[in-house]
Design a protein around this motif. Structure first.
Motif, PDB file in Angstrom:
ATOM      1  N   HIS A   1       0.950  -1.288   0.063  1.00 41.14           N
ATOM      2  CA  HIS A   1      -0.061  -0.065   0.004  1.00 41.14           C
ATOM      3  C   HIS A   1       0.879   1.144  -0.107  1.00 41.14           C
TER       4      HIS A   1
ATOM      5  N   SER B   1       0.529   3.992  -2.963  1.00 41.63           N
ATOM      6  CA  SER B   1       0.656   5.452  -2.917  1.00 41.63           C
ATOM      7  C   SER B   1       1.739   6.152  -3.248  1.00 41.63           C
TER       8      SER B   1
ATOM      9  N   HIS C   1       1.036   6.386  -7.057  1.00 39.37           N
ATOM     10  CA  HIS C   1      -0.114   7.282  -7.307  1.00 39.37           C
ATOM     11  C   HIS C   1       0.239   8.918  -6.999  1.00 39.37           C
ATOM     12  N   GLN C   2       1.335   8.954  -6.247  1.00 40.26           N
ATOM     13  CA  GLN C   2       1.935  10.470  -5.991  1.00 40.26           C
ATOM     14  C   GLN C   2       2.794  10.767  -7.195  1.00 40.26           C
TER      15      GLN C   2
ATOM     16  N   MET D   1      -6.717  11.345  -7.368  1.00 43.46           N
ATOM     17  CA  MET D   1      -5.700  12.078  -6.514  1.00 43.46           C
ATOM     18  C   MET D   1      -6.138  13.594  -6.691  1.00 43.46           C
TER      19      MET D   1
END
Length: 123
Positions: free
Chosen positions: A61, A65, A68-69, A101
């Motif tokens: 996870h 993340s 994703h950032q 996002m």
């Protein structure tokens, strides 16, 4: 196949060693301070979780993340296809992450318009 032979002491020492190495590489601290910091973190973990059976997740996870950032930070609004190729992802996934996002940032910045206000805050 190698037999698992780690004892609790070896686990804490390995943790201390990894934290010390990370402190040297990431923070640029000297070896003595890094070693002291590693030992301090290991002892804190022993205090917090000592005596418990502990499952250590693989951090998927956290890795997700970070990805994703990265996608959001690198997205210009016109380079989704390039990002999909760069990170070996589907174009649909890149669009989905960037949209999610963007919505999260909007929600964070706008706050809840319908939240109840404390009367003491108003004068």
């Amino acid at each position: 196949m190698k037999e698992p032979s780690s004892t609790a002491g070896e686990l804490l020492q390995t943790l201390a060693d990894h934290v010390a190495q990370s402190a040297k590489e990431t923070l640029g601290v000297g070896p003595e301070l890094a070693e002291a910091h590693g030992n301090e973190v290991a002892m804190l973990m022993a205090t917090v979780w000592g005596g418990q059976n502990l499952y250590m997740p693989k951090g998927i996870h956290l890795q997700a993340s970070k990805l994703h950032q990265q996608l959001f930070d690198e997205c210009t609004g016109r380079n989704q296809r390039e990002l999909a190729r760069k990170y070996n992802l589907s174009l649909a996934f890149v669009y989905k992450v960037v949209k999610r996002m963007r919505l999260a940032i909007i929600a964070r910045d706008q706050g809840d318009l319908f939240a109840s206000h404390n009367e003491d805050d108003e004068e």
